[in-house]
Design an enzyme around this catalytic site. Structure first.
Site, short mmCIF file in Angstrom:
data_model
loop_
_atom_site.label_atom_id
_atom_site.label_comp_id
_atom_site.label_asym_id
_atom_site.label_seq_id
_atom_site.Cartn_x
_atom_site.Cartn_y
_atom_site.Cartn_z
N ASP A 228 35.63 56.58 27.03
CA ASP A 228 36.47 56.98 25.95
C ASP A 228 36.30 56.13 24.60
O ASP A 228 36.58 54.87 24.41
CB ASP A 228 38.08 56.41 26.60
CG ASP A 228 39.08 57.10 25.25
OD1 ASP A 228 38.79 57.47 24.28
OD2 ASP A 228 40.22 57.19 26.00
N GLY B 39 46.82 57.24 23.28
CA GLY B 39 45.87 57.38 24.18
C GLY B 39 45.06 58.67 24.42
O GLY B 39 44.10 58.89 23.80
N LEU C 137 41.03 56.66 30.61
CA LEU C 137 41.46 56.95 29.29
C LEU C 137 42.51 55.77 28.75
O LEU C 137 42.94 55.20 29.32
CB LEU C 137 41.99 58.32 29.36
CG LEU C 137 41.42 59.38 29.88
CD1 LEU C 137 42.27 60.52 30.18
CD2 LEU C 137 40.29 59.87 29.12
N CYS C 138 42.28 55.74 27.35
CA CYS C 138 43.29 54.61 26.76
C CYS C 138 44.40 54.97 27.14
O CYS C 138 44.94 56.16 27.06
CB CYS C 138 42.86 54.99 25.19
SG CYS C 138 41.22 54.44 24.49
N PRO C 139 45.18 53.96 27.20
CA PRO C 139 44.81 52.60 27.12
C PRO C 139 44.50 52.05 28.02
O PRO C 139 44.28 50.55 28.00
CB PRO C 139 46.30 52.18 26.76
CG PRO C 139 47.20 52.71 27.42
CD PRO C 139 46.65 54.11 27.54
#
Ligand code: SF4
Lengths: 83, 361
Positions: A41, B49, A14-16
């Protein structure tokens, strides 16, 4: 386009994290190398290009394949490996 | 300020959270001719995020990573560092304790400034003059009740090992001169004396620099300042009889409705399509429940059912949040992490059968 030299699998992250992994991978590459990053993602489609603009790398291609997204980039002058 | 006569261009590394204060701090340094690079630490609790992953496809406004956005606005390089593993010790054992919730802000600041200190030490070793001379943060005295008080500023400087190489351009005039000020790399008179929770000076400075559209996180930079999130984390530790967590655990606390009908299991039920897709990715780690006779949420089971009756209870609860809640029965699929699935038909739970006390958070 010839196929990218390197590939990075950041599926499920998942980001980041996709950006962090891309950054760390690019640090090991040379100017002009191409890298294909494959992620799940969709946020990576905005984050990785933003990261490339900031750090002087070029985005060659990006898109979606089913549930996955990908970005192909070319490493710029400075791979960021200062430390 | 940026005369060509200056022998060495001084370089600073700035802690960039993505909020306004660190952005202003960098800008103030750039105005004085300092070359700045940013560093952003990923702890796992960042508000960033997660919003990406669970956003509804095409529906939500494109979310951005604020730290990257700030870097682009300021024209600085940005290093994003994953500290999520090492950070666990900060969350689990904060020497200086917690703030209003499970936010260990003072220890967190010390940890991050220490990481930056290690970076500049290493860079100096490797790159000599191309290394960094000092560290910059956007801290403002009195801004946060716990971590940003006048007394805590020297604690952060000392315990991080940065000492007088840590400069806070927004409140430097309220603090003793630091190395970059004493050496004349920066002009103390052009630094600021902001203090307190009043944001007017920051807004004025932002206007002066022509900055707008910046992120203004309400509580803090991470989920640990959020009461409901902290309650869920505390519940997790209690249920496991142990204070520890994995990255997946703290991600899942950001998503869905969390209900604990029994001490030994919890249901994480999606509330919309984005959360549904997010939880989908965890089905190989958890037993999951989905409705098959009607549209409905996806639920993960964190823990083990003690009996078939408990599974039926859980299924009835999940059915309660499905489109079939008014039907006599709803059929659900129970799938174990290895993919083995079976169907179960239950009567949806009545509203008063879902107790408010089960709500975690
Ligand atoms: S809000 Fe979170 S990230 Fe920010 S200082 Fe506190 S603990 Fe650290």
């Amino acid at each position: 386009m010839t196929s990218p030299l390197h590939e990075l699998d950041v599926r499920r992250l998942l980001c980041p994290m996709p950006v962090i992994k891309t950054q760390n991978k690019v640090r090991t590459l040379a100017t002009g190398d191409t890298l294909k990053v494959v992620c799940t993602d969709p946020g990576a489609l905005s984050d990785i290009p933003a990261w490339c603009r900031i750090n002087g790398h070029e985005v060659l291609e990006m898109g979606e394949q089913g549930n996955e997204v990908f970005v192909v980039l070319r490493v710029g002058e400075d791979n960021g490996a200062l430390f | 300020m940026t005369e060509a006569s200056q022998p060495i261009k001084r370089r600073a590394i700035a802690l960039v959270s993505g909020g306004l204060d660190s952005m202003l701090a960098v800008k103030v340094m750039q105005e004085q001719g300092i070359e700045v690079e940013g560093v952003n630490f990923y702890t796992g609790f960042c508000v960033e995020g997660h919003t990406h992953a669970i956003r509804k496809k095409d529906k939500d406004k494109e979310k951005r990573n604020n730290a990257l956005w700030v870097a682009e606005q300021l024209g600085i390089k940005m290093h994003i560092i994953d500290i999520s593993e090492e950070y666990k010790d900060v969350v689990l054992n904060p020497k200086h304790g917690y703030g209003a919730n499970l936010n260990p802000c003072l220890d967190c600041k010390i940890f991050m400034v220490n990481q930056a200190t290690l970076m500049i030490n290493k860079a100096r070793e490797l790159a000599g003059d191309r290394g960094f001379d000092f560290i910059v943060t956007g801290e403002v005295i009195g801004q946060r009740p716990k971590s940003q008080r006048k007394e805590t500023m020297p604690i952060i400087s000392q315990e991080s090992g940065a000492d007088d190489r840590l400069l806070r351009p927004l409140c430097a005039q309220n603090l003793p001169p630091t190395l970059p000020e004493r050496e004349g790399w920066v002009n103390r008179d052009e630094l600021h004396d902001f203090s307190g929770r009043n944001r007017k000076p920051q807004m004025a400075l932002a206007a002066k620099f022509g900055l707008d559209d910046f992120a203004q996180p309400a509580g803090g930079c991470c989920f640990l300042t959020d009461e409901s999130y902290s309650n869920k984390l505390a519940d997790l530790w209690k249920a496991r009889n142990e204070r520890r967590y994995e990255l997946d655990d703290i991600m899942l606390l950001k998503v869905g409705r969390h209900l604990r009908p029994q001490p030994h299991y919890k249901l994480i039920i999606s509330r919309e399509e984005g959360e549904n897709r997010f939880l989908e990715g965890y089905r190989y780690q958890f037993t999951s429940l989905t409705t098959v006779s009607c549209p409905g949420p996806l639920a993960l089971v964190d823990g083990e059912f003690g009996s078939e009756a408990e599974l039926e209870q859980a299924a009835a609860i999940v059915a309660r949040y499905s489109k079939g809640r008014v039907e006599e029965t709803v059929t659900l699929e129970v799938r174990s992490p290895d993919g083995v699935a079976r169907e179960i038909t239950v009567a949806p739970a009545q509203p008063d059968a879902v107790l408010a006390s089960w709500n975690v958070g």
